[in-house]
Write a protein that holds these residues in place. Structure first.
Motif, PDB file in Angstrom:
ATOM      1  N   ALA A  28      44.539 -79.911   3.014  1.00  0.00           N
ATOM      2  CA  ALA A  28      44.662 -79.701   4.302  1.00  0.00           C
ATOM      3  C   ALA A  28      43.657 -79.598   4.969  1.00  0.00           C
ATOM      4  N   ILE A  29      43.447 -80.260   5.986  1.00  0.00           N
ATOM      5  CA  ILE A  29      42.244 -80.770   6.750  1.00  0.00           C
ATOM      6  C   ILE A  29      42.343 -79.398   8.227  1.00  0.00           C
ATOM      7  N   ASP A  30      41.469 -78.698   7.690  1.00  0.00           N
ATOM      8  CA  ASP A  30      41.445 -77.562   8.472  1.00  0.00           C
ATOM      9  C   ASP A  30      40.167 -77.439   9.484  1.00  0.00           C
ATOM     10  N   GLN A  31      39.884 -76.289  10.289  1.00  0.00           N
ATOM     11  CA  GLN A  31      39.412 -76.332  11.522  1.00  0.00           C
ATOM     12  C   GLN A  31      37.734 -76.188  10.520  1.00  0.00           C
ATOM     13  N   GLN A  32      38.096 -75.819  10.051  1.00  0.00           N
ATOM     14  CA  GLN A  32      36.574 -75.555   8.808  1.00  0.00           C
ATOM     15  C   GLN A  32      36.400 -76.865   8.144  1.00  0.00           C
ATOM     16  N   MET A  33      37.152 -77.515   7.705  1.00  0.00           N
ATOM     17  CA  MET A  33      36.425 -78.589   6.591  1.00  0.00           C
ATOM     18  C   MET A  33      36.421 -79.964   8.467  1.00  0.00           C
ATOM     19  N   VAL A  34      36.814 -79.354   9.270  1.00  0.00           N
ATOM     20  CA  VAL A  34      36.144 -80.528  10.474  1.00  0.00           C
ATOM     21  C   VAL A  34      34.608 -80.000  10.559  1.00  0.00           C
ATOM     22  N   ASP A  35      35.212 -78.792  10.810  1.00  0.00           N
ATOM     23  CA  ASP A  35      33.809 -78.376  11.472  1.00  0.00           C
ATOM     24  C   ASP A  35      32.366 -78.792  10.647  1.00  0.00           C
ATOM     25  N   GLU A  36      32.802 -78.274   8.809  1.00  0.00           N
ATOM     26  CA  GLU A  36      31.505 -79.354   7.649  1.00  0.00           C
ATOM     27  C   GLU A  36      31.773 -80.608   7.068  1.00  0.00           C
ATOM     28  N   LEU A  37      32.360 -81.138   7.990  1.00  0.00           N
ATOM     29  CA  LEU A  37      32.657 -82.661   8.337  1.00  0.00           C
ATOM     30  C   LEU A  37      31.660 -83.478   9.308  1.00  0.00           C
ATOM     31  N   HIS A  38      31.853 -82.152  10.463  1.00  0.00           N
ATOM     32  CA  HIS A  38      30.438 -83.086  11.583  1.00  0.00           C
ATOM     33  C   HIS A  38      29.296 -82.097  10.641  1.00  0.00           C
ATOM     34  N   ARG A  39      29.153 -81.616   9.696  1.00  0.00           N
ATOM     35  CA  ARG A  39      27.746 -81.202   9.687  1.00  0.00           C
ATOM     36  C   ARG A  39      27.316 -82.568   8.777  1.00  0.00           C
ATOM     37  N   VAL A  40      28.290 -82.981   7.840  1.00  0.00           N
ATOM     38  CA  VAL A  40      27.842 -83.979   7.616  1.00  0.00           C
ATOM     39  C   VAL A  40      27.482 -85.547   8.183  1.00  0.00           C
ATOM     40  N   CYS A  41      28.654 -85.767   8.963  1.00  0.00           N
ATOM     41  CA  CYS A  41      28.316 -87.325  10.086  1.00  0.00           C
ATOM     42  C   CYS A  41      26.523 -86.947  10.663  1.00  0.00           C
ATOM     43  N   ALA A  42      26.415 -85.714  11.252  1.00  0.00           N
ATOM     44  CA  ALA A  42      25.533 -85.396  11.923  1.00  0.00           C
ATOM     45  C   ALA A  42      23.778 -85.691  11.025  1.00  0.00           C
ATOM     46  N   THR A  43      24.345 -85.618   9.056  1.00  0.00           N
ATOM     47  CA  THR A  43      22.992 -85.816   9.151  1.00  0.00           C
ATOM     48  C   THR A  43      22.947 -87.773   8.102  1.00  0.00           C
ATOM     49  N   LEU A  44      24.323 -87.844   8.229  1.00  0.00           N
ATOM     50  CA  LEU A  44      24.528 -89.607   7.708  1.00  0.00           C
ATOM     51  C   LEU A  44      23.838 -90.592   9.821  1.00  0.00           C
ATOM     52  N   GLY A  58      43.913 -84.339  -7.760  1.00  0.00           N
ATOM     53  CA  GLY A  58      43.502 -85.281  -7.890  1.00  0.00           C
ATOM     54  C   GLY A  58      45.047 -85.732  -6.391  1.00  0.00           C
ATOM     55  N   VAL A  59      44.671 -85.091  -5.569  1.00  0.00           N
ATOM     56  CA  VAL A  59      44.913 -85.092  -3.994  1.00  0.00           C
ATOM     57  C   VAL A  59      44.012 -85.709  -2.805  1.00  0.00           C
ATOM     58  N   PHE A  60      43.891 -86.843  -1.813  1.00  0.00           N
ATOM     59  CA  PHE A  60      43.459 -86.531  -1.444  1.00  0.00           C
ATOM     60  C   PHE A  60      43.124 -85.794  -0.170  1.00  0.00           C
ATOM     61  N   ALA A  61      44.342 -85.930   0.502  1.00  0.00           N
ATOM     62  CA  ALA A  61      44.567 -84.606   1.907  1.00  0.00           C
ATOM     63  C   ALA A  61      46.235 -84.760   2.130  1.00  0.00           C
ATOM     64  N   SER A  62      47.008 -84.170   2.077  1.00  0.00           N
ATOM     65  CA  SER A  62      48.386 -83.452   2.433  1.00  0.00           C
ATOM     66  C   SER A  62      48.055 -83.754   3.944  1.00  0.00           C
ATOM     67  N   GLY A  63      47.803 -83.847   4.911  1.00  0.00           N
ATOM     68  CA  GLY A  63      47.490 -83.600   5.677  1.00  0.00           C
ATOM     69  C   GLY A  63      46.703 -82.631   6.843  1.00  0.00           C
ATOM     70  N   ALA A  64      47.076 -82.578   8.167  1.00  0.00           N
ATOM     71  CA  ALA A  64      45.958 -81.593   9.115  1.00  0.00           C
ATOM     72  C   ALA A  64      46.446 -80.209   8.801  1.00  0.00           C
ATOM     73  N   ASP A  65      46.301 -79.515   8.663  1.00  0.00           N
ATOM     74  CA  ASP A  65      46.772 -77.731   7.957  1.00  0.00           C
ATOM     75  C   ASP A  65      47.738 -77.570   9.269  1.00  0.00           C
ATOM     76  N   ILE A  66      49.151 -77.213   8.239  1.00  0.00           N
ATOM     77  CA  ILE A  66      50.041 -76.763   8.985  1.00  0.00           C
ATOM     78  C   ILE A  66      50.274 -75.841  10.195  1.00  0.00           C
ATOM     79  N   ALA A  67      49.869 -74.033   9.118  1.00  0.00           N
ATOM     80  CA  ALA A  67      48.992 -72.848  10.043  1.00  0.00           C
ATOM     81  C   ALA A  67      49.161 -73.087  11.193  1.00  0.00           C
ATOM     82  N   GLU A  68      47.930 -74.210  10.849  1.00  0.00           N
ATOM     83  CA  GLU A  68      46.812 -74.185  12.279  1.00  0.00           C
ATOM     84  C   GLU A  68      47.642 -74.997  12.997  1.00  0.00           C
TER      85      GLU A  68
END
Length: 248
Positions: A28-44, A58-68
């Motif tokens: 699930a995509i949470d704020q931490q993952m979003v922040d880390e994906l931004h870091r990847v993009c900054a490099t690329l 065996g899972v790509f991403a089940s969605g955004a983190d519902i708890a957040e």
């Protein structure tokens, strides 16, 4: 690229493989993952390379983190937390390949739609059930999905929450090919190899022009071609082609 807690990052000379890695939450995509994906993009953005996106367990991403997501407010919606990173990924200089297995739902599906190319497995399940949770698919599905599969089918999917199987996604060309789970990354690398064999500058300009609005064509093609016609790599590649043909 080190120091990630929600991603596993493998760097190669001409590509980067990023694995969404929260298996306990089905990636699930949470704020931490979003922040880390931004870091990847900054490099690329500074060092353009092909990006392969995939998921662990065996899972790509089940969605955004519902708890957040449950606690987000109107101000959070206005800031476009997920939309901003997915748009940034879509705008990376070099192509992005999404290798999809298992669930790619909600925000996970929208991340896949932001890629330039998608491949999957027979057990892929992709779609946008957001209205069942009292929200809309606001991180790119409503703009990107109609371009990918056509407005009538996109409308049906986002209004009903219908989930496509891997075979159904292939039939409507939402994914370009299916592989068995153990061969998925091999298939992604084979696709990346074909891209990497081409001129990187021509690839970058092709991607850029593809994303220009209709009113910018054909001027955008002419501008890009003008750059490439002056490129030493164009002359080198064409000279090699003519020399190979002359040896036949």
């Amino acid at each position: 690229m080190t120091g990630y807690s929600t991603l596993a990052v493998e760097e190669r000379g001409d590509r980067v493989v990023v694995t969404l890695d929260r298996p306990e939450r089905r990636n699930a995509i949470d704020q931490q993952m979003v922040d880390e994906l931004h870091r990847v993009c900054a490099t690329l953005e500074v060092q353009p390379r092909i990006l392969i996106l995939t998921g662990s367990g065996g899972v790509f991403a089940s969605g955004a983190d519902i708890a957040e997501l449950r606690e987000r407010t109107a101000a959070d919606a206005a800031s476009g937390i997920n939309d901003t990173i997915f748009t940034r990924i879509s705008m990376l200089p070099m192509p992005v390949i999404a290798a999809l297995d298992g669930y790619a739902l909600g925000g996970g599906a929208e991340l896949a739609y932001a890629a330039d190319l998608r491949i999957g497995t027979p057990r892929l399940r992709i779609g946008n059930p957001e209205t069942g949770l009292g929200i809309i698919a606001a991180a790119g599905a409503l703009s990107r999905l109609p371009h990918l599969i056509g407005l009538p089918l996109a409308t049906e999917l986002v209004l009903t929450g219908r989930i496509l199987t891997g075979e159904e996604a292939l039939a409507v060309r939402l994914v370009g090919d299916l592989f068995e789970p153990g061969e998925l990354l091999t298939g992604a690398h084979a696709l990346a190899d074909r891209i990497a064999a081409n001129d990187p500058l021509a690839t970058q300009l092709t991607k850029r022009v593809l994303r220009e609005p209709a009113e910018r064509h054909p001027a955008a093609e002419r501008e890009a071609q003008a750059v490439l016609f002056e490129s030493p790599e164009k002359r080198r590649r064409m000279t090699e082609f003519l020399e190979r043909r002359g040896r036949r």
